[in-house]
Design a protein around this motif. Sequence first.
Motif, PDB file in Angstrom:
ATOM      1  N   LEU A  10     -28.941  -9.486 -10.689  1.00 30.65           N
ATOM      2  CA  LEU A  10     -29.503  -9.689  -9.352  1.00 30.65           C
ATOM      3  C   LEU A  10     -30.522 -10.812  -9.436  1.00 30.65           C
ATOM      4  O   LEU A  10     -31.377 -10.824 -10.325  1.00 30.65           O
ATOM      5  CB  LEU A  10     -30.190  -8.425  -8.833  1.00 30.65           C
ATOM      6  N   GLN A  11     -30.427 -11.735  -8.486  1.00 34.57           N
ATOM      7  CA  GLN A  11     -31.301 -12.896  -8.488  1.00 34.57           C
ATOM      8  C   GLN A  11     -32.005 -13.003  -7.145  1.00 34.57           C
ATOM      9  O   GLN A  11     -31.391 -13.340  -6.130  1.00 34.57           O
ATOM     10  CB  GLN A  11     -30.469 -14.155  -8.773  1.00 34.57           C
ATOM     11  N   GLN A  12     -33.291 -12.657  -7.141  1.00 37.58           N
ATOM     12  CA  GLN A  12     -34.129 -12.761  -5.938  1.00 37.58           C
ATOM     13  C   GLN A  12     -33.480 -12.064  -4.727  1.00 37.58           C
ATOM     14  O   GLN A  12     -33.417 -12.605  -3.619  1.00 37.58           O
ATOM     15  CB  GLN A  12     -34.419 -14.231  -5.613  1.00 37.58           C
ATOM     16  N   VAL A  13     -33.006 -10.839  -4.963  1.00 37.85           N
ATOM     17  CA  VAL A  13     -32.321 -10.073  -3.921  1.00 37.85           C
ATOM     18  C   VAL A  13     -33.338  -9.335  -3.053  1.00 37.85           C
ATOM     19  O   VAL A  13     -34.269  -8.696  -3.554  1.00 37.85           O
ATOM     20  CB  VAL A  13     -31.335  -9.064  -4.560  1.00 37.85           C
ATOM     21  N   SER A  14     -33.153  -9.417  -1.743  1.00 36.87           N
ATOM     22  CA  SER A  14     -33.969  -8.641  -0.810  1.00 36.87           C
ATOM     23  C   SER A  14     -33.056  -7.940   0.188  1.00 36.87           C
ATOM     24  O   SER A  14     -31.896  -8.320   0.365  1.00 36.87           O
ATOM     25  CB  SER A  14     -34.960  -9.544  -0.060  1.00 36.87           C
ATOM     26  N   ARG A  15     -33.606  -6.881   0.808  1.00 40.91           N
ATOM     27  CA  ARG A  15     -32.847  -6.167   1.847  1.00 40.91           C
ATOM     28  C   ARG A  15     -33.802  -5.755   2.955  1.00 40.91           C
ATOM     29  O   ARG A  15     -34.796  -5.057   2.721  1.00 40.91           O
ATOM     30  CB  ARG A  15     -32.158  -4.928   1.271  1.00 40.91           C
ATOM     31  N   ARG A  16     -33.476  -6.216   4.161  1.00 42.10           N
ATOM     32  CA  ARG A  16     -34.279  -5.883   5.340  1.00 42.10           C
ATOM     33  C   ARG A  16     -33.431  -5.087   6.321  1.00 42.10           C
ATOM     34  O   ARG A  16     -32.243  -5.358   6.489  1.00 42.10           O
ATOM     35  CB  ARG A  16     -34.790  -7.153   6.026  1.00 42.10           C
ATOM     36  N   PHE A  17     -34.048  -4.112   6.971  1.00 40.61           N
ATOM     37  CA  PHE A  17     -33.405  -3.336   8.023  1.00 40.61           C
ATOM     38  C   PHE A  17     -34.207  -3.521   9.310  1.00 40.61           C
ATOM     39  O   PHE A  17     -35.442  -3.406   9.293  1.00 40.61           O
ATOM     40  CB  PHE A  17     -33.346  -1.850   7.668  1.00 40.61           C
ATOM     41  N   VAL A  18     -33.522  -3.802  10.404  1.00 37.49           N
ATOM     42  CA  VAL A  18     -34.180  -3.920  11.702  1.00 37.49           C
ATOM     43  C   VAL A  18     -33.981  -2.619  12.462  1.00 37.49           C
ATOM     44  O   VAL A  18     -32.848  -2.192  12.707  1.00 37.49           O
ATOM     45  CB  VAL A  18     -33.618  -5.111  12.502  1.00 37.49           C
ATOM     46  N   LYS A  50     -35.402   2.229  -4.679  1.00 40.10           N
ATOM     47  CA  LYS A  50     -34.456   2.431  -5.773  1.00 40.10           C
ATOM     48  C   LYS A  50     -33.036   2.704  -5.282  1.00 40.10           C
ATOM     49  O   LYS A  50     -32.071   2.197  -5.859  1.00 40.10           O
ATOM     50  CB  LYS A  50     -34.934   3.550  -6.705  1.00 40.10           C
ATOM     51  N   SER A  51     -32.881   3.492  -4.223  1.00 48.53           N
ATOM     52  CA  SER A  51     -31.533   3.764  -3.710  1.00 48.53           C
ATOM     53  C   SER A  51     -30.943   2.538  -3.027  1.00 48.53           C
ATOM     54  O   SER A  51     -29.740   2.283  -3.120  1.00 48.53           O
ATOM     55  CB  SER A  51     -31.559   4.952  -2.742  1.00 48.53           C
ATOM     56  N   THR A  52     -31.780   1.750  -2.358  1.00 51.10           N
ATOM     57  CA  THR A  52     -31.315   0.488  -1.773  1.00 51.10           C
ATOM     58  C   THR A  52     -30.805  -0.434  -2.868  1.00 51.10           C
ATOM     59  O   THR A  52     -29.741  -1.060  -2.741  1.00 51.10           O
ATOM     60  CB  THR A  52     -32.453  -0.195  -0.995  1.00 51.10           C
ATOM     61  N   LEU A  53     -31.539  -0.512  -3.963  1.00 52.86           N
ATOM     62  CA  LEU A  53     -31.112  -1.323  -5.098  1.00 52.86           C
ATOM     63  C   LEU A  53     -29.773  -0.834  -5.638  1.00 52.86           C
ATOM     64  O   LEU A  53     -28.867  -1.639  -5.902  1.00 52.86           O
ATOM     65  CB  LEU A  53     -32.185  -1.278  -6.189  1.00 52.86           C
ATOM     66  N   LEU A  54     -29.622   0.472  -5.783  1.00 54.49           N
ATOM     67  CA  LEU A  54     -28.375   1.033  -6.301  1.00 54.49           C
ATOM     68  C   LEU A  54     -27.213   0.721  -5.360  1.00 54.49           C
ATOM     69  O   LEU A  54     -26.114   0.387  -5.804  1.00 54.49           O
ATOM     70  CB  LEU A  54     -28.511   2.541  -6.493  1.00 54.49           C
ATOM     71  N   ASN A  55     -27.441   0.820  -4.057  1.00 51.88           N
ATOM     72  CA  ASN A  55     -26.387   0.546  -3.086  1.00 51.88           C
ATOM     73  C   ASN A  55     -25.934  -0.914  -3.134  1.00 51.88           C
ATOM     74  O   ASN A  55     -24.748  -1.210  -2.958  1.00 51.88           O
ATOM     75  CB  ASN A  55     -26.853   0.903  -1.676  1.00 51.88           C
ATOM     76  N   ILE A  56     -26.864  -1.809  -3.378  1.00 52.75           N
ATOM     77  CA  ILE A  56     -26.500  -3.224  -3.498  1.00 52.75           C
ATOM     78  C   ILE A  56     -25.729  -3.459  -4.796  1.00 52.75           C
ATOM     79  O   ILE A  56     -24.706  -4.150  -4.806  1.00 52.75           O
ATOM     80  CB  ILE A  56     -27.763  -4.102  -3.422  1.00 52.75           C
ATOM     81  N   ILE A  57     -26.191  -2.859  -5.894  1.00 56.42           N
ATOM     82  CA  ILE A  57     -25.479  -2.985  -7.175  1.00 56.42           C
ATOM     83  C   ILE A  57     -24.038  -2.486  -7.039  1.00 56.42           C
ATOM     84  O   ILE A  57     -23.104  -3.074  -7.583  1.00 56.42           O
ATOM     85  CB  ILE A  57     -26.216  -2.197  -8.274  1.00 56.42           C
ATOM     86  N   PHE A  69     -24.509 -11.068  -9.018  1.00 57.89           N
ATOM     87  CA  PHE A  69     -23.426 -11.544  -9.873  1.00 57.89           C
ATOM     88  C   PHE A  69     -22.871 -10.391 -10.692  1.00 57.89           C
ATOM     89  O   PHE A  69     -23.627  -9.630 -11.297  1.00 57.89           O
ATOM     90  CB  PHE A  69     -23.932 -12.629 -10.827  1.00 57.89           C
ATOM     91  N   PHE A  70     -21.549 -10.259 -10.714  1.00 55.27           N
ATOM     92  CA  PHE A  70     -20.879  -9.283 -11.573  1.00 55.27           C
ATOM     93  C   PHE A  70     -19.890 -10.035 -12.446  1.00 55.27           C
ATOM     94  O   PHE A  70     -18.983 -10.696 -11.940  1.00 55.27           O
ATOM     95  CB  PHE A  70     -20.153  -8.214 -10.751  1.00 55.27           C
ATOM     96  N   ALA A  71     -20.069  -9.944 -13.771  1.00 54.81           N
ATOM     97  CA  ALA A  71     -19.218 -10.667 -14.727  1.00 54.81           C
ATOM     98  C   ALA A  71     -19.101 -12.139 -14.344  1.00 54.81           C
ATOM     99  O   ALA A  71     -18.028 -12.746 -14.433  1.00 54.81           O
ATOM    100  CB  ALA A  71     -17.842 -10.016 -14.813  1.00 54.81           C
ATOM    101  N   GLY A  72     -20.207 -12.694 -13.885  1.00 54.90           N
ATOM    102  CA  GLY A  72     -20.270 -14.114 -13.550  1.00 54.90           C
ATOM    103  C   GLY A  72     -19.850 -14.461 -12.136  1.00 54.90           C
ATOM    104  O   GLY A  72     -20.061 -15.596 -11.688  1.00 54.90           O
TER     105      GLY A  72
END
Length: 237
Positions: A10-18, A50-57, A69-72
């Motif tokens: 993960l590179q500078q990942v953010s998640r916003r909810f409106v 932490k759950s938001t991070l897991l959902n993105i992963i 990035f997954f396997a490049g």
Amino acid sequence: MMSKMPLLRLQQVSRRFVMGEVTVQALKETSLEIYPGELLVILGPSGSGKSTLLNIIGGMDAPSTGDLFFAGENLSRANEARLTRYRREQVGFVFQFYNLISDLTARENVELAAHLVTDPLPVDEVLREVGLINRQHHFPSQLSGGEQQRVAIARAAVKKPQLLLCDEPTGALDQQTGRRILDLLSRINRRYGSTVVIVTHNTVIGRLAQRTVRMGSGSILEIAVNPSPLPPERIDW
């Protein structure tokens, strides 16, 4: 020993909810590398991200900004069909409340997942690994909470996922049963080489991991290497 090349980055990942007129920053600019074959625990209280991070992963949610990035491959730019294939073929999910299909037996729940991939593990092998070969024809309502969680783990593991993602897998269980679940996840990590990521608020579970990620207020506060992970039977909470 962990590979120097990350499986996932993960590179500078953010998640916003409106939400109406309010914008919630669930995940701030976050960077993290996850390595093949490691057991990683992500720690933090409710609302820490932490759950938001897991959902993105896991490809269940998309970043607002940043790259995954997954396997490049940059999955942040992937279409929904590619993300569906990623979730189906590369990722196994284990949730706190099992999410089993109630009108299918334990075996049928596992077989359904096996049919999603081209090269699954043998269903009998996985059911033996989780200790449920003698309960395979029971429905979820006929199983204890610990047994249902073992079915959920078998369902995830049968796909031979590169990533096994677990969201509070012991949260609904007593300590003794929770230890058995952690032991099972550790065995799957060792036997099949799946990278296991556990999200939990229970800080002592971090002693099981090779690395721990501590989160708070949507950010990673600390990444710590554990030189001597404990076996599950020595973890008390």
